[in-house]
Design a protein around this motif. Structure first.
Motif, PDB file in Angstrom:
ATOM      1  N   GLU A  98      21.470  22.975  27.944  1.00  0.00           N
ATOM      2  CA  GLU A  98      22.278  22.925  29.172  1.00  0.00           C
ATOM      3  C   GLU A  98      23.597  23.683  29.060  1.00  0.00           C
ATOM      4  OE1 GLU A  98      21.851  18.952  31.604  1.00  0.00           O
ATOM      5  OE2 GLU A  98      21.845  18.491  29.463  1.00  0.00           O
ATOM      6  N   GLY A  99      24.320  23.455  27.976  1.00  0.00           N
ATOM      7  CA  GLY A  99      25.629  24.091  27.835  1.00  0.00           C
ATOM      8  C   GLY A  99      26.735  23.391  28.589  1.00  0.00           C
ATOM      9  N   THR A 100      26.415  22.188  29.143  1.00  0.00           N
ATOM     10  CA  THR A 100      27.419  21.448  29.935  1.00  0.00           C
ATOM     11  C   THR A 100      27.477  19.980  29.515  1.00  0.00           C
ATOM     12  OG1 THR A 100      25.741  20.963  31.630  1.00  0.00           O
ATOM     13  CG2 THR A 100      27.113  22.921  31.969  1.00  0.00           C
ATOM     14  N   TRP A 101      26.941  19.657  28.352  1.00  0.00           N
ATOM     15  CA  TRP A 101      26.814  18.255  27.939  1.00  0.00           C
ATOM     16  C   TRP A 101      27.500  18.038  26.583  1.00  0.00           C
ATOM     17  CZ3 TRP A 101      21.938  15.562  25.646  1.00  0.00           C
ATOM     18  CH2 TRP A 101      22.136  14.175  25.648  1.00  0.00           C
ATOM     19  N   ALA A 102      28.811  17.877  26.634  1.00  0.00           N
ATOM     20  CA  ALA A 102      29.579  17.660  25.410  1.00  0.00           C
ATOM     21  C   ALA A 102      29.291  16.261  24.853  1.00  0.00           C
ATOM     22  CB  ALA A 102      31.076  17.809  25.706  1.00  0.00           C
ATOM     23  N   PRO A 103      29.280  16.095  23.530  1.00  0.00           N
ATOM     24  CA  PRO A 103      29.485  17.140  22.518  1.00  0.00           C
ATOM     25  C   PRO A 103      28.191  17.778  22.015  1.00  0.00           C
ATOM     26  CG  PRO A 103      29.513  15.012  21.460  1.00  0.00           C
ATOM     27  CD  PRO A 103      29.246  14.742  22.914  1.00  0.00           C
ATOM     28  N   TRP A 104      27.105  17.623  22.787  1.00  0.00           N
ATOM     29  CA  TRP A 104      25.827  18.189  22.350  1.00  0.00           C
ATOM     30  C   TRP A 104      25.802  19.700  22.535  1.00  0.00           C
ATOM     31  CZ3 TRP A 104      22.282  14.860  20.100  1.00  0.00           C
ATOM     32  CH2 TRP A 104      22.532  13.494  20.268  1.00  0.00           C
ATOM     33  N   THR A 105      26.007  20.138  23.770  1.00  0.00           N
ATOM     34  CA  THR A 105      26.069  21.586  24.057  1.00  0.00           C
ATOM     35  C   THR A 105      27.093  21.796  25.161  1.00  0.00           C
ATOM     36  OG1 THR A 105      24.495  21.842  25.889  1.00  0.00           O
ATOM     37  CG2 THR A 105      23.555  21.570  23.710  1.00  0.00           C
ATOM     38  N   ALA A 175      18.477  13.141  15.194  1.00  0.00           N
ATOM     39  CA  ALA A 175      19.612  12.319  15.634  1.00  0.00           C
ATOM     40  C   ALA A 175      19.063  11.052  16.281  1.00  0.00           C
ATOM     41  CB  ALA A 175      20.490  13.082  16.618  1.00  0.00           C
ATOM     42  N   TYR A 176      19.959  10.045  16.390  1.00  0.00           N
ATOM     43  CA  TYR A 176      19.568   8.757  16.988  1.00  0.00           C
ATOM     44  C   TYR A 176      20.653   8.335  17.972  1.00  0.00           C
ATOM     45  CZ  TYR A 176      16.158   8.749  13.236  1.00  0.00           C
ATOM     46  OH  TYR A 176      15.123   9.103  12.398  1.00  0.00           O
ATOM     47  N   ASN A 177      20.210   7.796  19.099  1.00  0.00           N
ATOM     48  CA  ASN A 177      21.098   7.498  20.216  1.00  0.00           C
ATOM     49  C   ASN A 177      20.998   6.059  20.681  1.00  0.00           C
ATOM     50  OD1 ASN A 177      22.878   9.173  21.532  1.00  0.00           O
ATOM     51  ND2 ASN A 177      21.273  10.414  22.478  1.00  0.00           N
ATOM     52  N   ARG A 178      22.128   5.446  20.991  1.00  0.00           N
ATOM     53  CA  ARG A 178      22.094   4.209  21.759  1.00  0.00           C
ATOM     54  C   ARG A 178      22.572   4.554  23.164  1.00  0.00           C
ATOM     55  NH1 ARG A 178      24.689  -1.120  19.567  1.00  0.00           N
ATOM     56  NH2 ARG A 178      26.539   0.196  19.354  1.00  0.00           N
ATOM     57  N   SER A 306      27.352  15.703  12.523  1.00  0.00           N
ATOM     58  CA  SER A 306      27.490  14.467  13.303  1.00  0.00           C
ATOM     59  C   SER A 306      28.930  13.982  13.307  1.00  0.00           C
ATOM     60  CB  SER A 306      26.590  13.372  12.722  1.00  0.00           C
ATOM     61  OG  SER A 306      25.242  13.685  12.883  1.00  0.00           O
ATOM     62  N   GLU A 307      29.527  13.943  12.133  1.00  0.00           N
ATOM     63  CA  GLU A 307      30.911  13.457  12.013  1.00  0.00           C
ATOM     64  C   GLU A 307      31.888  14.413  12.680  1.00  0.00           C
ATOM     65  OE1 GLU A 307      31.230  12.850   7.821  1.00  0.00           O
ATOM     66  OE2 GLU A 307      30.283  10.857   7.906  1.00  0.00           O
ATOM     67  N   LYS A 308      31.562  15.702  12.638  1.00  0.00           N
ATOM     68  CA  LYS A 308      32.422  16.708  13.274  1.00  0.00           C
ATOM     69  C   LYS A 308      32.453  16.520  14.790  1.00  0.00           C
ATOM     70  CE  LYS A 308      32.689  21.723  14.120  1.00  0.00           C
ATOM     71  NZ  LYS A 308      32.123  23.061  13.780  1.00  0.00           N
ATOM     72  N   PHE A 310      30.817  13.849  16.697  1.00  0.00           N
ATOM     73  CA  PHE A 310      30.723  12.497  17.256  1.00  0.00           C
ATOM     74  C   PHE A 310      31.654  11.488  16.569  1.00  0.00           C
ATOM     75  CE2 PHE A 310      26.532  14.464  17.920  1.00  0.00           C
ATOM     76  CZ  PHE A 310      26.472  14.422  19.308  1.00  0.00           C
ATOM     77  N   GLY A 311      32.190  11.844  15.430  1.00  0.00           N
ATOM     78  CA  GLY A 311      33.061  10.925  14.707  1.00  0.00           C
ATOM     79  C   GLY A 311      32.291   9.871  13.954  1.00  0.00           C
ATOM     80  N   THR A 312      30.984   9.979  13.949  1.00  0.00           N
ATOM     81  CA  THR A 312      30.122   9.051  13.220  1.00  0.00           C
ATOM     82  C   THR A 312      28.822   9.770  12.902  1.00  0.00           C
ATOM     83  OG1 THR A 312      29.125   6.832  13.250  1.00  0.00           O
ATOM     84  CG2 THR A 312      29.030   8.094  15.294  1.00  0.00           C
ATOM     85  N   ASP A 313      28.031   9.200  11.989  1.00  0.00           N
ATOM     86  CA  ASP A 313      26.794   9.837  11.584  1.00  0.00           C
ATOM     87  C   ASP A 313      25.634   9.381  12.476  1.00  0.00           C
ATOM     88  OD1 ASP A 313      24.758  11.142  10.341  1.00  0.00           O
ATOM     89  OD2 ASP A 313      24.908  10.098   8.415  1.00  0.00           O
ATOM     90  N   ILE A 314      25.232  10.258  13.405  1.00  0.00           N
ATOM     91  CA  ILE A 314      24.117   9.916  14.281  1.00  0.00           C
ATOM     92  C   ILE A 314      22.800  10.495  13.756  1.00  0.00           C
ATOM     93  CG2 ILE A 314      25.629   9.870  16.286  1.00  0.00           C
ATOM     94  CD1 ILE A 314      24.171  12.512  17.158  1.00  0.00           C
ATOM     95  N   SER A 315      22.840  11.094  12.573  1.00  0.00           N
ATOM     96  CA  SER A 315      21.621  11.710  12.034  1.00  0.00           C
ATOM     97  C   SER A 315      20.729  10.682  11.329  1.00  0.00           C
ATOM     98  CB  SER A 315      21.966  12.834  11.058  1.00  0.00           C
ATOM     99  OG  SER A 315      22.567  12.320   9.867  1.00  0.00           O
ATOM    100  N   ARG A 316      21.228   9.447  11.215  1.00  0.00           N
ATOM    101  CA  ARG A 316      20.462   8.381  10.563  1.00  0.00           C
ATOM    102  C   ARG A 316      20.188   7.255  11.563  1.00  0.00           C
ATOM    103  NH1 ARG A 316      20.943   9.320   5.006  1.00  0.00           N
ATOM    104  NH2 ARG A 316      22.627  10.769   4.482  1.00  0.00           N
ATOM    105  N   ALA A 317      19.062   6.600  11.383  1.00  0.00           N
ATOM    106  CA  ALA A 317      18.672   5.528  12.308  1.00  0.00           C
ATOM    107  C   ALA A 317      19.642   4.357  12.251  1.00  0.00           C
ATOM    108  CB  ALA A 317      17.257   5.055  12.009  1.00  0.00           C
ATOM    109  N   GLU A 318      20.224   4.089  11.073  1.00  0.00           N
ATOM    110  CA  GLU A 318      21.149   2.957  10.927  1.00  0.00           C
ATOM    111  C   GLU A 318      22.458   3.448  10.337  1.00  0.00           C
ATOM    112  OE1 GLU A 318      19.222   0.014   8.576  1.00  0.00           O
ATOM    113  OE2 GLU A 318      17.668  -0.376  10.060  1.00  0.00           O
TER     114      GLU A 318
END
Length: 318
Positions: A98-105, A175-178, A306-308, A310-318
């Motif tokens: 998309e290019g319009t969905w921070a912080p993904w793209t 990545a993992y999302n809530r 992830s940390e850069k 999102f400020g947290t590690d979303i690359s792990r399930a837990e």
């Protein structure tokens, strides 16, 4: 008188002999001509037979040659269908987002395309030995473009859902999302997911968040991007919007005075992965992308990104 008669008889005998000889020679000539004509016909017939046989053989050869050529073209076509081979041959992988969905793209202050997914896509391209070429578009058109072959892959925070798995193959999650239900700061009518029943929300149509909202009974308004979603929320035209928890925190970093809050969160995290068109032509690409994701995780690159962003590690399930 007797001599004249005798001479006459002799002349008759001679003429008869000559006549019979002539007739015999004529029959012999005709017979010879007939035999010659017959031989010519047989010869022509033989030549025709040979020509027919030659033509037949040529036709069979041409047919075999056509079959061989067709088979060769089919094999070449089959080889050309392998998407990974095509990508590596041209040295470029076309990535949709998309290019319009921070912080993904999204675009930074210098209008450069940046974000977690942008960097993940670039690193995967490096692992494949090619460069990443990005094509931006609205969410609703990205999967359609993938279906049509306009893009090689889509890297845009795509959640794996049961419905999508019917149509697409997915990479291993990177990545993992809530999911967060986001409302105005003074809105108290939503305290749980069940409270979405009968409420008005907004999301890009066909997104996971729209599907989740609808599954709880919400009426979803379709929008083009995240900014439009928050505009509708802040002006009171919708009751809530669903989005990634990390997207909410990123928005608040940029808009610290925004009058919004998280009303509730889903208990289970969704899996974010890369969708592929189903089919044998994408199998080798999927395997190569999975290998690249595994290496990036082992190298700590996904945690770092992830940390850069999102400020947290979303690359792990837990």
């Amino acid at each position: 008188m007797k001599r004249r008669i005798v001479n006459t008889l002799l002349s008759v005998v001679l003429l008869s002999a000559l006549f019979l000889t002539g007739c015999g020679n004529g029959k012999t000539a005709q017979s010879t001509k007939g035999a010659a004509d017959s031989g010519l016909e047989n010869s022509q017939s033989g030549e025709a037979s040979e020509e027919n046989a030659a033509d037949s053989g040529a036709a069979e050869t041409d047919g075999a040659g056509s079959d061989a050529a067709a088979g060769s073209e089919a094999e070449a076509g089959a080889a050309g269908e392998d998407l990974l081979a095509q990508i590596q041959e041209k040295g470029e992988i076309v990535v949709a987002m998309e290019g319009t969905w921070a912080p993904w793209t999204y675009h930074d202050e210098n209008d450069n395309l940046v974000g977690y997914d942008v960097e993940v896509a670039k690193l995967i391209a490096e692992k494949l030995g090619v460069t990443a070429s990005f094509v931006e578009g609205e969410w609703d058109g990205l999967l359609a473009g993938l279906d049509a072959g306009r893009y090689d892959i889509m890297v845009n925070g795509v959640d794996i859902t049961e419905e999508r798995q019917k149509k697409y193959d997915f990479s291993t999650p990177y990545a993992y999302n809530r999911t967060a239900v986001i409302v105005k700061g003074d809105y108290e009518e939503i305290q749980s997911m069940e409270d979405l029943n009968g409420k008005h929300t907004a999301n890009t149509i066909s997104s996971t968040y729209a599907e989740v909202a609808e599954s709880y009974g919400a009426e979803v308004t379709g929008v083009d991007d995240l900014n439009q979603t928050f505009e509708l929320l802040l002006t009171g035209r919708i009751d809530a919007t669903l989005n990634a928890e990390v997207t909410y925190y990123d928005y608040m970093k940029v808009h610290p005075d925004a009058n919004i809050k998280i009303a509730t969160l889903t208990s289970d995290a969704t899996q974010v992965a890369i969708p592929f068109r189903k089919g044998a032509e994408t199998e080798s690409l999927k395997e190569a992308v999975n290998q690249a994701i595994a290496e990036l995780a082992a190298e700590g690159k996904l945690t770092e990104l992830s940390e850069k962003y999102f400020g947290t590690d979303i690359s792990r399930a837990e």
